[in-house]
Scaffold this motif. Structure first.
Motif, PDB file in Angstrom:
ATOM      1  N   ALA A   1      21.556  10.825  -1.619  1.00 45.79           N
ATOM      2  CA  ALA A   1      22.251  10.302  -2.794  1.00 45.79           C
ATOM      3  C   ALA A   1      22.055   8.793  -2.801  1.00 45.79           C
ATOM      4  CB  ALA A   1      23.723  10.659  -2.739  1.00 45.79           C
ATOM      5  N   LEU A   2      21.487   8.283  -3.898  1.00 44.00           N
ATOM      6  CA  LEU A   2      21.065   6.883  -3.928  1.00 44.00           C
ATOM      7  C   LEU A   2      21.421   6.228  -5.254  1.00 44.00           C
ATOM      8  CD1 LEU A   2      19.368   4.468  -2.831  1.00 44.00           C
ATOM      9  CD2 LEU A   2      17.343   5.635  -3.726  1.00 44.00           C
ATOM     10  N   VAL A   3      22.009   5.042  -5.159  1.00 49.55           N
ATOM     11  CA  VAL A   3      22.290   4.217  -6.328  1.00 49.55           C
ATOM     12  C   VAL A   3      21.564   2.889  -6.160  1.00 49.55           C
ATOM     13  CG1 VAL A   3      24.043   2.957  -7.654  1.00 49.55           C
ATOM     14  CG2 VAL A   3      24.549   5.242  -6.757  1.00 49.55           C
ATOM     15  N   ARG A   4      20.802   2.493  -7.178  1.00 48.78           N
ATOM     16  CA  ARG A   4      20.186   1.168  -7.210  1.00 48.78           C
ATOM     17  C   ARG A   4      21.032   0.248  -8.072  1.00 48.78           C
ATOM     18  NH1 ARG A   4      14.423   0.172  -9.369  1.00 48.78           N
ATOM     19  NH2 ARG A   4      15.128  -1.968  -9.063  1.00 48.78           N
ATOM     20  N   CYS A   5      21.255  -0.959  -7.577  1.00 43.20           N
ATOM     21  CA  CYS A   5      22.036  -1.957  -8.306  1.00 43.20           C
ATOM     22  C   CYS A   5      21.190  -3.186  -8.573  1.00 43.20           C
ATOM     23  CB  CYS A   5      23.252  -2.397  -7.490  1.00 43.20           C
ATOM     24  SG  CYS A   5      24.369  -1.077  -7.044  1.00 43.20           S
TER      25      CYS A   5
END
Length: 274
Positions: free
Chosen positions: A115-119
């Motif tokens: 699970a990955l979020v790029r900011c």
């Protein structure tokens, strides 16, 4: 904050410390935050604030629900690959604030199926006036999206985009945007000085005017274009300035610059993903 997942910051640079500072000032428990890094002085300072500190990234990953990757993009591949086994074993949510590194690259370096979020944050995060774009891969749950918002809103505004390429547009608007305003402020202060003001007075008036205009736009229920029109009295002073800006191509200059910024973001993603 209603939920308080354990956070691990990999890296102790300006952005990591900006987010940590915002979290602490918003009441996030220091005991729920881990930090890792190689600069012992920074770790010692964070430890004095009640955070867990370590030089062992894998130990921090093992303790965390959310791991925030806040190292320089140029070393992220090496750092991520060294953490891959721990990430696969513990399956935390990964949040990357590294500019220009695509989800596909991160997923590959970290072993896949994460699970990955790029900011895409910006430097006003340092004064809790930041603007951040967020993109989540399909493995991120609704609760994880909410937790990411809570973390990133500690430094200002956090908004989701629908697809990863839109982060290049976020980079052009808000990621690099503070520098555009600094350039405009620089030019306005210099022009004010040329018109006879002292340097100090010109700078103070310029900065306060930028602050006031931004706050008016933020609070207003009409768009900036309408606010601009309301300031421009027919045949008045402001109208003459705006007419000159438009005739000499300021809107096109801004458009070209932001397009160049977005293009460079795409090039960097290709370079950093190798």
């Amino acid at each position: 904050m209603s939920t308080q997942p354990t956070l691990a910051f990999i890296g102790t640079g300006n952005m990591a410390r900006a987010i940590i500072g915002g979290l602490l000032s918003n009441g996030y428990p220091a005991a729920s935050i881990w930090t890792t890094g190689t600069q012992l002085e920074k770790l010692a300072d964070l430890k004095q604030q009640g955070l867990h500190t370590t030089t062992d990234n894998n130990a921090a990953v093992a303790a965390a629900d959310i791991v925030i990757l806040a190292v320089k993009p140029q070393i992220l591949k090496t750092v991520a690959q060294s953490m891959a086994e721990a990430v696969q074993q513990h399956q935390p949510l990964i949040v990357s604030v590294a500019a220009g590194v695509l989800c596909n690259s991160l997923e590959q370096w970290l072993g896949g199926n994460i699970a990955l979020v790029r900011c895409m944050p910006n430097t006003p995060s340092l004064v809790q006036k930041g603007a951040c774009g967020l993109y989540a891969n399909p493995q991120v749950s609704d609760s994880q999206r909410q937790q990411t918002e809570q973390v990133m809103q500690a430094t200002g505004l956090a908004l989701w985009v629908d697809n990863e390429p839109q982060l290049d547009a976020v980079t052009a608007v808000s990621g690099s945007g503070p520098a555009y305003y600094f350039l405009i402020m620089e030019a306005m202060a210099a022009a004010g000085e040329k018109l006879g003001l002292s340097r100090e007075v010109a700078q103070q008036l310029t900065i306060q005017t930028a602050l006031g205009a931004a706050e008016m736009a933020r609070q207003s229920d009409v768009e900036p274009a309408e606010l601009r029109r309301r300031v421009c009295s027919p045949n008045g002073t402001t109208e003459q300035a705006i007419k000159t800006f438009i005739e000499q191509g300021l809107p096109e200059i801004i458009d070209n610059g932001m397009q160049a910024c977005s293009n460079r973001a795409q090039e960097m993603a290709e370079e950093l993903g190798k």
